[in-house]
Design a protein around this motif. Sequence first.
Motif, PDB file in Angstrom:
ATOM      1  N   PRO A 318       0.808  -1.228   0.000  1.00 32.40           N
ATOM      2  CA  PRO A 318       0.000   0.000   0.000  1.00 32.40           C
ATOM      3  C   PRO A 318       0.840   1.278   0.000  1.00 32.40           C
ATOM      4  O   PRO A 318       0.440   2.276  -0.613  1.00 32.40           O
ATOM      5  CB  PRO A 318      -0.845  -0.129   1.267  1.00 32.40           C
ATOM      6  CG  PRO A 318      -0.164  -1.149   2.103  1.00 32.40           C
ATOM      7  CD  PRO A 318       0.534  -2.075   1.177  1.00 32.40           C
ATOM      8  N   VAL A 319       1.960   1.269   0.669  1.00 35.24           N
ATOM      9  CA  VAL A 319       2.811   2.471   0.682  1.00 35.24           C
ATOM     10  C   VAL A 319       3.419   2.694  -0.697  1.00 35.24           C
ATOM     11  O   VAL A 319       3.477   3.832  -1.187  1.00 35.24           O
ATOM     12  CB  VAL A 319       3.893   2.339   1.770  1.00 35.24           C
ATOM     13  CG1 VAL A 319       4.861   3.526   1.696  1.00 35.24           C
ATOM     14  CG2 VAL A 319       3.258   2.255   3.152  1.00 35.24           C
ATOM     15  N   ALA A 320       3.855   1.623  -1.354  1.00 35.77           N
ATOM     16  CA  ALA A 320       4.402   1.749  -2.704  1.00 35.77           C
ATOM     17  C   ALA A 320       3.336   2.245  -3.682  1.00 35.77           C
ATOM     18  O   ALA A 320       3.638   3.038  -4.597  1.00 35.77           O
ATOM     19  CB  ALA A 320       4.964   0.406  -3.164  1.00 35.77           C
ATOM     20  N   ALA A 321       2.093   1.782  -3.496  1.00 35.69           N
ATOM     21  CA  ALA A 321       1.014   2.264  -4.360  1.00 35.69           C
ATOM     22  C   ALA A 321       0.836   3.775  -4.209  1.00 35.69           C
ATOM     23  O   ALA A 321       0.670   4.493  -5.207  1.00 35.69           O
ATOM     24  CB  ALA A 321      -0.284   1.534  -4.026  1.00 35.69           C
ATOM     25  N   LEU A 322       0.866   4.252  -2.961  1.00 34.76           N
ATOM     26  CA  LEU A 322       0.766   5.695  -2.733  1.00 34.76           C
ATOM     27  C   LEU A 322       1.920   6.436  -3.387  1.00 34.76           C
ATOM     28  O   LEU A 322       1.732   7.485  -4.025  1.00 34.76           O
ATOM     29  CB  LEU A 322       0.754   5.983  -1.232  1.00 34.76           C
ATOM     30  CG  LEU A 322      -0.574   6.086  -0.508  1.00 34.76           C
ATOM     31  CD1 LEU A 322      -0.341   6.472   0.944  1.00 34.76           C
ATOM     32  CD2 LEU A 322      -1.494   7.098  -1.174  1.00 34.76           C
ATOM     33  N   ASP A 323       3.131   5.909  -3.238  1.00 30.20           N
ATOM     34  CA  ASP A 323       4.306   6.549  -3.836  1.00 30.20           C
ATOM     35  C   ASP A 323       4.181   6.630  -5.349  1.00 30.20           C
ATOM     36  O   ASP A 323       4.710   7.566  -5.972  1.00 30.20           O
ATOM     37  CB  ASP A 323       5.574   5.772  -3.470  1.00 30.20           C
ATOM     38  CG  ASP A 323       5.937   5.897  -1.996  1.00 30.20           C
ATOM     39  OD1 ASP A 323       5.453   6.863  -1.347  1.00 30.20           O
ATOM     40  OD2 ASP A 323       6.677   5.027  -1.486  1.00 30.20           O
ATOM     41  N   ALA A 324       3.474   5.661  -5.936  1.00 30.48           N
ATOM     42  CA  ALA A 324       3.293   5.638  -7.383  1.00 30.48           C
ATOM     43  C   ALA A 324       2.093   6.473  -7.828  1.00 30.48           C
ATOM     44  O   ALA A 324       1.774   6.499  -9.030  1.00 30.48           O
ATOM     45  CB  ALA A 324       3.122   4.190  -7.850  1.00 30.48           C
ATOM     46  N   GLY A 325       1.430   7.136  -6.882  1.00 29.22           N
ATOM     47  CA  GLY A 325       0.304   7.998  -7.231  1.00 29.22           C
ATOM     48  C   GLY A 325      -1.022   7.286  -7.331  1.00 29.22           C
ATOM     49  O   GLY A 325      -1.986   7.841  -7.863  1.00 29.22           O
ATOM     50  N   ARG A 326      -1.120   6.040  -6.812  1.00 31.81           N
ATOM     51  CA  ARG A 326      -2.367   5.288  -6.840  1.00 31.81           C
ATOM     52  C   ARG A 326      -2.949   5.169  -5.443  1.00 31.81           C
ATOM     53  O   ARG A 326      -2.191   5.071  -4.455  1.00 31.81           O
ATOM     54  CB  ARG A 326      -2.149   3.873  -7.389  1.00 31.81           C
ATOM     55  CG  ARG A 326      -1.571   3.790  -8.788  1.00 31.81           C
ATOM     56  CD  ARG A 326      -1.649   2.353  -9.311  1.00 31.81           C
ATOM     57  NE  ARG A 326      -1.120   1.384  -8.364  1.00 31.81           N
ATOM     58  CZ  ARG A 326       0.154   1.043  -8.270  1.00 31.81           C
ATOM     59  NH1 ARG A 326       1.044   1.618  -9.055  1.00 31.81           N
ATOM     60  NH2 ARG A 326       0.552   0.128  -7.394  1.00 31.81           N
ATOM     61  N   ALA A 327      -4.256   5.132  -5.351  1.00 33.71           N
ATOM     62  CA  ALA A 327      -4.896   4.843  -4.071  1.00 33.71           C
ATOM     63  C   ALA A 327      -4.770   3.364  -3.786  1.00 33.71           C
ATOM     64  O   ALA A 327      -5.139   2.532  -4.628  1.00 33.71           O
ATOM     65  CB  ALA A 327      -6.359   5.255  -4.094  1.00 33.71           C
ATOM     66  N   PRO A 328      -4.259   2.967  -2.621  1.00 34.37           N
ATOM     67  CA  PRO A 328      -4.126   1.539  -2.306  1.00 34.37           C
ATOM     68  C   PRO A 328      -5.478   0.904  -2.014  1.00 34.37           C
ATOM     69  O   PRO A 328      -6.425   1.573  -1.575  1.00 34.37           O
ATOM     70  CB  PRO A 328      -3.240   1.536  -1.062  1.00 34.37           C
ATOM     71  CG  PRO A 328      -3.508   2.855  -0.412  1.00 34.37           C
ATOM     72  CD  PRO A 328      -3.757   3.829  -1.528  1.00 34.37           C
ATOM     73  N   THR A 329      -5.561  -0.392  -2.237  1.00 30.83           N
ATOM     74  CA  THR A 329      -6.811  -1.095  -1.912  1.00 30.83           C
ATOM     75  C   THR A 329      -6.945  -1.325  -0.415  1.00 30.83           C
ATOM     76  O   THR A 329      -8.058  -1.522   0.072  1.00 30.83           O
ATOM     77  CB  THR A 329      -6.873  -2.457  -2.631  1.00 30.83           C
ATOM     78  OG1 THR A 329      -5.798  -3.275  -2.164  1.00 30.83           O
ATOM     79  CG2 THR A 329      -6.785  -2.284  -4.150  1.00 30.83           C
ATOM     80  N   LEU A 330      -5.822  -1.322   0.316  1.00 30.44           N
ATOM     81  CA  LEU A 330      -5.815  -1.655   1.748  1.00 30.44           C
ATOM     82  C   LEU A 330      -6.552  -2.974   1.988  1.00 30.44           C
ATOM     83  O   LEU A 330      -7.361  -3.114   2.901  1.00 30.44           O
ATOM     84  CB  LEU A 330      -6.432  -0.537   2.588  1.00 30.44           C
ATOM     85  CG  LEU A 330      -5.785   0.857   2.471  1.00 30.44           C
ATOM     86  CD1 LEU A 330      -6.433   1.818   3.467  1.00 30.44           C
ATOM     87  CD2 LEU A 330      -4.285   0.788   2.700  1.00 30.44           C
ATOM     88  N   ALA A 331      -6.252  -3.957   1.140  1.00 31.84           N
ATOM     89  CA  ALA A 331      -7.003  -5.217   1.148  1.00 31.84           C
ATOM     90  C   ALA A 331      -6.971  -5.897   2.506  1.00 31.84           C
ATOM     91  O   ALA A 331      -7.990  -6.438   2.969  1.00 31.84           O
ATOM     92  CB  ALA A 331      -6.453  -6.144   0.065  1.00 31.84           C
ATOM     93  N   GLU A 332      -5.820  -5.905   3.161  1.00 29.33           N
ATOM     94  CA  GLU A 332      -5.704  -6.605   4.434  1.00 29.33           C
ATOM     95  C   GLU A 332      -6.504  -5.905   5.529  1.00 29.33           C
ATOM     96  O   GLU A 332      -7.215  -6.543   6.313  1.00 29.33           O
ATOM     97  CB  GLU A 332      -4.228  -6.713   4.847  1.00 29.33           C
ATOM     98  CG  GLU A 332      -3.406  -7.625   3.954  1.00 29.33           C
ATOM     99  CD  GLU A 332      -2.968  -6.955   2.653  1.00 29.33           C
ATOM    100  OE1 GLU A 332      -2.592  -7.665   1.711  1.00 29.33           O
ATOM    101  OE2 GLU A 332      -3.031  -5.706   2.569  1.00 29.33           O
ATOM    102  N   LEU A 333      -6.401  -4.581   5.595  1.00 28.39           N
ATOM    103  CA  LEU A 333      -7.172  -3.838   6.598  1.00 28.39           C
ATOM    104  C   LEU A 333      -8.660  -4.045   6.393  1.00 28.39           C
ATOM    105  O   LEU A 333      -9.428  -4.182   7.357  1.00 28.39           O
ATOM    106  CB  LEU A 333      -6.845  -2.349   6.532  1.00 28.39           C
ATOM    107  CG  LEU A 333      -5.554  -1.852   7.169  1.00 28.39           C
ATOM    108  CD1 LEU A 333      -5.476  -0.339   7.054  1.00 28.39           C
ATOM    109  CD2 LEU A 333      -5.455  -2.271   8.634  1.00 28.39           C
TER     110      LEU A 333
END
Length: 517
Positions: A318-333
């Motif tokens: 999820p942090v890498a997704a944010l760094d890439a400009g994408r909203a993370p799915t936060l699938a685990e949370l």
Amino acid sequence: MVSPALRADVLPIERGDGMGRHVDDRAFKPVDRQRYRSKMQRGLDALARMLAEGNFSFPHQQMGLEMELCLVDQAMEPSMTNAEVLEKIDEPAFTTELGQQNIELNVEPRVLAGDSALELEERMTTALRQADSSARDVGAKIVMIGTLPTLRSAHFDPGWLSRNPRYSLLNEQIFLARGEEMLLHMEGVPLGEAYHVERLRSYADSILPESACTSVQLHLQVAPEDFAAHWNAAQCLAGVQVAIGANSPFLLGKALWHETRIPLFLQATDTRPEELKNQGVRPRVWFGERWITSIFDLFEENVRYFPALLPDPEDEDPVAALDAGRAPTLAELRLHNGTIWRWNRPVYDLVDGVPHLRIENRVLPSGPSVVDIVANAAFFYGAQRALTEQDRPLWTQMSFAAAEENLFAGARSGFDAQLYWPGLGWLAPDELVMRKLLPMAHDGLRACGVSDRARERYLGVIEQRCLARRNGATWQRETVARLEERGADRPKALADMLERYIAFADDGEPVHTWPVG
């Protein structure tokens, strides 16, 4: 066919808690749990960044609704036919639920303003009538009720779980964590002066007693900065919501709480043996323990207090997704959040890659009629909005423990409960609504832009319900008592009551107008 406006594919509500995604039916290893915990912590880091940077969508306030339903046969017994019924209905807005006697209707989100509530009532009524017609083709009938009164212990056999791997896996993981059979135990409220207190003590070897807890779940999309106030307000309202909306007075033939669904849900999903309860370990059906300042508080509590039941991580960082400009799915949370049943649950979700936040209010039972359901929703949304706009927030004047006590008092005794409210002290739910909360709900709905016609219709139902002191639970209890006075035994009285209940619900009139006798 169901109107496209009832389809859930615009914003699939079930997906928001993570439980809608496929989970592999497999055994979990210790390394899975360790990796999953690390992934949840990465998700918390990403969520904190998103909240700080304001990365959420909030174009306007929207409401959504899920309603769980029961299926019965001609004899008013549970009909274990949800697969066949859903095949006949053939609409994605209707989905499976835990037990084979359950289905669920997901209603697409809509703005609160204008005549939206009136449109919601009309479209829900149409969808349910069409679905019921399809159910009749396989000999079943759809019922909107909090607990199905004709359920017996035999219906909690694991073989009656719906045919979906996630249900059997969840069942397996809860019992692995608990290490023993589930005990259902509660003491009821007498049906009248001539009746004694009825007590339930029954064991179950599956989580299927949860399938007896059929509810309406109200969703409200909110801005991140407003989430804490709306969640705190919802917690304040939980007790009075349950008290005036109770519709679950019978379980396994016993007259128990007015809203038996509240203690039943807690017990049916409890992963704690007695020793852990005695140590104060938190239950997974949880009111919470404090007022919050951010949605982050709730997700952080989830990770800190509750072991993962389904530690099935995704590949995304999820942090890498944010760094890439994408909203993370936060699938685990999100998946973890779906296995912690807060009465007011936080929801993080994505639509077309854009994240938003919702509160899922879970305290209300299904039924009795569509107009009652929409009235309950209007009262909640209006009173919640008004509470969030007070100069001095109510939750600064009220202990969190008092709000929790209100929930259990309202569930146990319905209109006969005594609820605490700052500035008013202890009073009955109908008095609290009439003196304080109904005027606030009117103000709140006006602030939301709800039309006068819709506001007056649905809050008028709440007002008349309080004046009559009759909700679904009181109607069921009075009707069963009357039938037993005429010589019916309990099983016959429950079946006859349910048959009348279904007929009145199909007529579409609010429960306070239903005759007893």
